[in-house]
Enzyme design. Structure first.
Site, PDB file in Angstrom:
ATOM      1  CG  MET A  67      11.227  -1.917  10.271  1.00  0.00           C
ATOM      2  SD  MET A  67      12.251  -1.334   8.936  1.00  0.00           S
ATOM      3  CE  MET A  67      13.780  -1.135   9.819  1.00  0.00           C
ATOM      4  CB  SER A  68       4.507  -1.095  11.163  1.00  0.00           C
ATOM      5  OG  SER A  68       3.236  -0.554  10.891  1.00  0.00           O
TER       6      SER A  68
ATOM      7  CG  MET B  25      -1.873  -1.214   1.202  1.00  0.00           C
ATOM      8  SD  MET B  25      -3.386  -0.960   2.146  1.00  0.00           S
ATOM      9  CE  MET B  25      -2.723  -0.678   3.761  1.00  0.00           C
TER      10      MET B  25
ATOM     11  CG  HIS C 146       6.951  -2.141   2.282  1.00  0.00           C
ATOM     12  ND1 HIS C 146       6.851  -1.046   3.104  1.00  0.00           N
ATOM     13  CD2 HIS C 146       5.738  -2.737   2.297  1.00  0.00           C
ATOM     14  CE1 HIS C 146       5.623  -0.970   3.593  1.00  0.00           C
ATOM     15  NE2 HIS C 146       4.928  -1.989   3.136  1.00  0.00           N
TER      16      HIS C 146
HETATM   17  O1  PAF Z   1      -0.114  -5.887   3.550  1.00  0.00           O
HETATM   18  C1  PAF Z   1      -0.548  -4.937   2.872  1.00  0.00           C
HETATM   19  O2  PAF Z   1       0.096  -3.901   2.707  1.00  0.00           O
HETATM   20  C2  PAF Z   1      -1.934  -5.055   2.243  1.00  0.00           C
HETATM   21  O3  PAF Z   1      -2.811  -5.732   3.073  1.00  0.00           O
HETATM   22  C3  PAF Z   1      -1.903  -5.689   0.837  1.00  0.00           C
HETATM   23  C4  PAF Z   1      -1.439  -7.135   0.884  1.00  0.00           C
HETATM   24  C5  PAF Z   1      -0.996  -4.883  -0.073  1.00  0.00           C
HETATM   25  C6  PAF Z   1      -3.305  -5.675   0.227  1.00  0.00           C
HETATM   26  O4  PAF Z   1      -3.790  -4.383   0.084  1.00  0.00           O
END
Ligand code: PAF
Length: 282
Positions: A184-185, A30, A37
């Site tokens: 991490m978030s 997202m 990420h």
């Molecule tokens: O983990 C996330 O960031 C979201 O839940 C995802 C998997 C991108 C779906 O919108």
């Protein structure tokens, strides 16, 4: 690196990659990318010829009182970070294209989605499964990489992929932590200084559980109550749940053992954080 916003164009590119015999990995996100990420993107890059990173703040997975409107959005910054980590294509569709007015389909995985976070966020996993299923249809990846931090999410997606014979390999990527252990978030950015200090107790409680397990403790109730005590000792915390479940089926367990996931969701101030460990794995 290319940025694609149109679904039609993404499908065209995906089709030509497949026809050309290229292995495609998808990292659904997202946005608001952080080191967690980037580690997913690096893993995808190590396993596939082409890495597609989707950036889409998915409205259907947010509850009415959640942070959809304020969720951080910065495509330029995210694109630079993704490219440096090995992304080849950013797929950043518009909400109206992903969910046109005529759209009437939701993907719902029962059972697994009704516990843990699902018990407190009704409809959340229907939104996640619907958007992930749609991303899989558009990008047609051979594999997709998800973070173990959202341990329930990855278990639900594995179930969906198996039940619907989607033919996408799901890769679970380990949790990436700050030097003091906080997972991490993107939502860590919401924490005040004091809350940030208190938030470390989430990982400390999980570490305590792992060390009690290592020392031979098998009684889940005892382990969870010690974790609860540690977390409750911090001023800004409010526990939503602490659970011990099988990491794949998410069924409750009574005894701590290999493959058991200790998972928690805790409000630190107004920010809801989740974290987990799998016993025997770390
Ligand atoms: O983990 C996330 O960031 C979201 O839940 C995802 C998997 C991108 C779906 O919108």
């Amino acid at each position: 690196m290319e940025t694609v916003t149109s679904i039609v164009e993404m499908k065209r590119a995906a089709g030509s990659l497949r026809r050309g015999g290229r292995t495609v990995a998808l990292v659904p996100t997202m946005g608001a990318l952080h080191e967690g990420h980037l580690s997913l993107i690096r893993q995808a890059d190590a396993r596939a010829n082409v890495v597609v990173v989707s950036i889409f703040v998915n409205p259907t997975q947010f509850g009415p009182s959640e942070d959809f409107d304020t969720y951080p959005r910065d495509l330029e910054r995210d694109s630079e970070l993704a490219q440096a980590a090995g992304c080849d294509i950013i797929f950043a569709p518009e909400v109206d294209d992903m969910y046109p007015a005529s759209s009437a389909t939701r993907v719902c995985v029962s059972g697994l989605t009704e516990r843990l976070c699902g018990a407190f966020r009704p409809g959340h996993f229907d939104g996640v499964c619907t958007v992930v299923a749609k991303l899989f249809s558009i990008v047609r990846p051979h594999l997709a990489v998800f973070g173990q931090k959202d341990g329930q999410q990855v278990a639900v997606i594995e179930r969906m992929v198996a039940d619907l014979e989607m033919g996408v390999e799901i890769v679970r990527s380990p949790i990436v932590r700050e030097p003091d252990g906080l997972a991490m978030s993107s939502r860590n950015a919401y924490l005040s200084g004091g809350e940030r200090r208190d938030a470390v107790v989430l990982f400390e409680s999980l570490k305590h559980a792992v060390s009690r397990y290592g020392a031979g403790e098998r009684n889940v109730e005892r382990i969870v109550s010690e974790m609860r005590e540690m977390i409750e000792a911090k001023e800004t915390t409010d526990i939503q749940y602490i659970a011990a479940v099988d990491a794949r089926t998410l069924e409750d367990v009574d005894d701590a053992g290999e493959g058991v996931m200790l998972a928690l969701a805790v409000f630190v101030g107004k920010t809801r954080l989740i974290d987990n460990v799998i016993l025997g794995a770390e």
